[in-house]
Design a protein around this motif. Structure first.
Motif, PDB file in Angstrom:
ATOM      1  N   ALA A 369       9.225   7.435  -3.296  1.00  0.00           N
ATOM      2  CA  ALA A 369       8.022   7.006  -4.012  1.00  0.00           C
ATOM      3  C   ALA A 369       6.878   6.719  -3.051  1.00  0.00           C
ATOM      4  N   VAL A 370       7.197   6.149  -1.880  1.00  0.00           N
ATOM      5  CA  VAL A 370       6.173   5.845  -0.877  1.00  0.00           C
ATOM      6  C   VAL A 370       5.566   7.136  -0.320  1.00  0.00           C
ATOM      7  N   VAL A 371       6.393   8.133  -0.042  1.00  0.00           N
ATOM      8  CA  VAL A 371       5.878   9.421   0.454  1.00  0.00           C
ATOM      9  C   VAL A 371       4.962  10.051  -0.592  1.00  0.00           C
ATOM     10  N   ILE A 372       5.386  10.014  -1.846  1.00  0.00           N
ATOM     11  CA  ILE A 372       4.559  10.559  -2.924  1.00  0.00           C
ATOM     12  C   ILE A 372       3.274   9.743  -3.058  1.00  0.00           C
ATOM     13  N   GLY A 373       3.372   8.417  -2.878  1.00  0.00           N
ATOM     14  CA  GLY A 373       2.181   7.574  -2.920  1.00  0.00           C
ATOM     15  C   GLY A 373       1.189   7.929  -1.828  1.00  0.00           C
ATOM     16  N   ALA A 374       1.702   8.252  -0.633  1.00  0.00           N
ATOM     17  CA  ALA A 374       0.821   8.664   0.462  1.00  0.00           C
ATOM     18  C   ALA A 374       0.083   9.949   0.101  1.00  0.00           C
ATOM     19  N   GLY A 375       0.815  10.927  -0.420  1.00  0.00           N
ATOM     20  CA  GLY A 375       0.176  12.174  -0.827  1.00  0.00           C
ATOM     21  C   GLY A 375      -0.824  11.970  -1.949  1.00  0.00           C
ATOM     22  N   THR A 376      -0.475  11.105  -2.905  1.00  0.00           N
ATOM     23  CA  THR A 376      -1.368  10.826  -4.026  1.00  0.00           C
ATOM     24  C   THR A 376      -2.665  10.185  -3.546  1.00  0.00           C
ATOM     25  N   SER A 377      -2.565   9.305  -2.553  1.00  0.00           N
ATOM     26  CA  SER A 377      -3.760   8.649  -2.006  1.00  0.00           C
ATOM     27  C   SER A 377      -4.756   9.681  -1.493  1.00  0.00           C
ATOM     28  N   PHE A 378      -4.264  10.662  -0.728  1.00  0.00           N
ATOM     29  CA  PHE A 378      -5.149  11.699  -0.193  1.00  0.00           C
ATOM     30  C   PHE A 378      -5.659  12.621  -1.299  1.00  0.00           C
ATOM     31  N   ALA A 379      -4.752  13.057  -2.187  1.00  0.00           N
ATOM     32  CA  ALA A 379      -5.137  14.023  -3.217  1.00  0.00           C
ATOM     33  C   ALA A 379      -6.140  13.423  -4.198  1.00  0.00           C
ATOM     34  N   PHE A 380      -5.889  12.186  -4.642  1.00  0.00           N
ATOM     35  CA  PHE A 380      -6.764  11.579  -5.651  1.00  0.00           C
ATOM     36  C   PHE A 380      -8.103  11.156  -5.060  1.00  0.00           C
ATOM     37  N   ALA A 381      -8.151  10.897  -3.757  1.00  0.00           N
ATOM     38  CA  ALA A 381      -9.441  10.639  -3.120  1.00  0.00           C
ATOM     39  C   ALA A 381     -10.268  11.921  -3.039  1.00  0.00           C
ATOM     40  N   ALA A 382      -9.586  13.052  -2.824  1.00  0.00           N
ATOM     41  CA  ALA A 382     -10.291  14.320  -2.643  1.00  0.00           C
ATOM     42  C   ALA A 382     -10.835  14.890  -3.946  1.00  0.00           C
ATOM     43  N   MET A 383     -10.129  14.675  -5.053  1.00  0.00           N
ATOM     44  CA  MET A 383     -10.537  15.296  -6.322  1.00  0.00           C
ATOM     45  C   MET A 383     -11.978  14.942  -6.712  1.00  0.00           C
ATOM     46  N   PRO A 384     -12.324  13.649  -6.863  1.00  0.00           N
ATOM     47  CA  PRO A 384     -13.713  13.336  -7.242  1.00  0.00           C
ATOM     48  C   PRO A 384     -14.723  13.704  -6.161  1.00  0.00           C
ATOM     49  N   ALA A 385     -14.309  13.652  -4.890  1.00  0.00           N
ATOM     50  CA  ALA A 385     -15.227  14.043  -3.816  1.00  0.00           C
ATOM     51  C   ALA A 385     -15.576  15.530  -3.920  1.00  0.00           C
ATOM     52  N   LEU A 386     -14.598  16.363  -4.235  1.00  0.00           N
ATOM     53  CA  LEU A 386     -14.852  17.797  -4.417  1.00  0.00           C
ATOM     54  C   LEU A 386     -15.759  18.052  -5.609  1.00  0.00           C
ATOM     55  N   VAL A 387     -15.493  17.356  -6.714  1.00  0.00           N
ATOM     56  CA  VAL A 387     -16.310  17.521  -7.917  1.00  0.00           C
ATOM     57  C   VAL A 387     -17.740  17.092  -7.634  1.00  0.00           C
ATOM     58  N   THR A 388     -17.896  15.963  -6.947  1.00  0.00           N
ATOM     59  CA  THR A 388     -19.227  15.440  -6.641  1.00  0.00           C
ATOM     60  C   THR A 388     -20.019  16.397  -5.764  1.00  0.00           C
TER      61      THR A 388
END
Length: 466
Positions: A369-388
């Motif tokens: 779960a922690v490894v997935i949380g690390a990946g989620t942190s990067f992915a979810f930060a990037a999504m709105p930044a890309l859209v913006t």
């Protein structure tokens, strides 16, 4: 700008980011706070277990529909104004549900709470408008992390509130928190100067609401109704018919609710497709981790934990997301949001593959779960930044609203997929639990989904199609 003025501006920016990120966490709590409490509603409200599922479904419906609608209104009528409307509806809905405590008032309250999902895209657009770019990327990363924190904290927090004051306390807690954030936004967050000079597309909003409602009913209730039932067939037919009408209307409208020409540009389409498959990983992690933690030991994989303890298993995931948000923000600034999304989705893929192969023990569940949380942190930060980056400045809120709609649909489909797996791979001895083969299959499918999200994000777009 003098050093003193620069320090004051930085302090102001941090305060704005902090208030908006905390408000985003409060909004995400609404989608998980009631999940562990669902078995309590039938006895308290005098309803059936089937009726009780509407308490979850109604919030999903209004949240999915309200996000693109309210986000578009934010671009037209003012982002801060519509942010206050969203969090105000959350507060009012919480009060109605807590004070009434009947099935009708709880449904009305939960429907109003769903509009809080618009807080995230509007908040991101305000950060982009009010804060210098590098600091804005850090703020977007923090805001994305607090969304994950809120959704994970909702599960154990619900058990605590139930033990202290029963179902009403869950709603009173939301009312108090949203009232405090309403006041904080009123005092701290200024209005954005950008406005779209156009009329609001009322007909487009109605058509969108109709086909999305029908689609979500198929996804969330189709298994219960039966695939070949009249209700499911009717809802599917309405979805297809009204969706087609909505597309034709939107393409011909001068001022559509959702700009399909912008949404279907290869750059924006790539972002939204990658978002759908990567977001599936976060939702699946929540659902499958709780399934693994709650299932009896006799299933061969279950940890046999009680509800509150099972929710706490997700806490390291949430802490990891928040702890890595500064790192995610620096990644956005140094390697760019696209590479950050690809890296995050690949880390999530590795986390789910680890859970396929690792023994079913508490330690390995937490590590996965922690490894997935690390990946989620990067992915979810990037999504709105890309859209913006891809959207015009005057349409940042509505573009992020569409991206939020994609994430909501991903979560709805993830829940429906779990229901399908429970029916297809049931444990032979434990009612309502996946078999070990079913859990392994689920982890493998989600790993493939995250990998597909990474590949889509990494795929180059020919210059002539950008």
């Amino acid at each position: 700008m003098s050093d003193r003025a620069g320090a004051a501006q930085n302090g102001r920016s941090r305060l704005i980011i902090g208030v908006l990120a905390a408000s985003a966490m409060a909004s995400s709590l609404q989608f998980t706070l009631t999940v562990p409490a669902l078995p309590e509603f039938p006895s308290v409200l005098g309803i059936t277990a089937s009726d009780a599922t509407w308490i979850i479904v109604i919030t999903l419906l209004t949240g999915t529909i309200g996000t693109p609608v309210v986000s578009r209104m934010a671009d037209i009528y003012g982002r801060r104004r519509m942010l206050l409307v969203s969090i105000g509806l959350l507060c009012v809905g919480s009060i109605i549900a807590a004070a009434g405590m009947t099935f009708t008032t709880v449904l009305i309250g939960r429907a109003l709470q769903g509009f809080a999902s618009a807080i995230v895209p509007i908040g991101i657009s305000l950060i982009r408008s009010q804060v210098e770019r590098k600091q804005a990327n850090m703020g977007i990363a923090l805001m994305s992390a607090t969304v994950g924190l809120g959704s994970a904290l909702g599960l154990p927090l619900s058990g605590v509130l139930l033990a202290w004051g029963g179902l009403p306390l869950i709603f009173w807690g939301s009312a108090v928190a949203s009232a405090l954030f309403f006041c904080a936004i009123l005092v701290v967050v200024p209005e954005a100067p950008e406005r779209l000079n156009r009329r609001f597309d009322v007909i487009g909003a109605i058509l969108l609401a109709v086909w999305l409602t029908a689609l979500l009913l198929v996804v969330s209730k189709g298994t219960e109704w039966g695939v070949r039932s009249a209700e499911t067939i009717l809802a599917a037919a309405v979805t297809l018919a009204v969706f087609g009408i909505w597309i034709l209307f939107s393409l011909r409208s001068r001022h559509p609710l959702i700009d399909l020409r912008l949404a279907t540009r290869p750059r924006m389409m790539r972002i939204n497709l990658a978002t759908f498959f990567a977001a599936l990983g976060m939702f699946a992690n929540h659902l499958l981790t709780v399934q693994e933690a709650r299932a009896p030991i006799s299933t061969g994989y279950g940890l046999g934990l009680p509800a509150i303890t099972a929710g706490l298993v997700l806490l390291p995931f949430a802490i990891t997301m928040v702890a890595l948000s500064p790192v995610s923000g620096r990644a956005l600034n140094q390697i760019g949001p696209r590479a950050t999304l690809v890296g995050g989705a690949l880390i999530m893929t590795a986390g789910f593959l680890f859970r396929v192969l690792a023994p079913h023990q508490l330690g390995t569940v937490v590590i996965g779960a922690v490894v997935i949380g690390a990946g989620t942190s990067f992915a979810f930060a990037a999504m709105p930044a890309l859209v913006t980056e891809a959207a015009p400045l005057t349409e940042v809120a509505s573009a992020n609203g569409v991206n939020g709609l994609i994430r909501s649909l991903s979560g709805a489909i993830c829940g429906a997929a779990l229901a399908f797996l429970l029916g297809s791979f049931p444990d032979a001895n434990v009612n309502g639990a996946l078999s070990q083969q079913g859990l392994t299959t689920a982890f493998a499918v989600v790993a493939a989904s995250c990998l597909l999200g990474a590949l889509i994000a990494a795929a180059p777009i020919p210059r002539r199609y950008r």
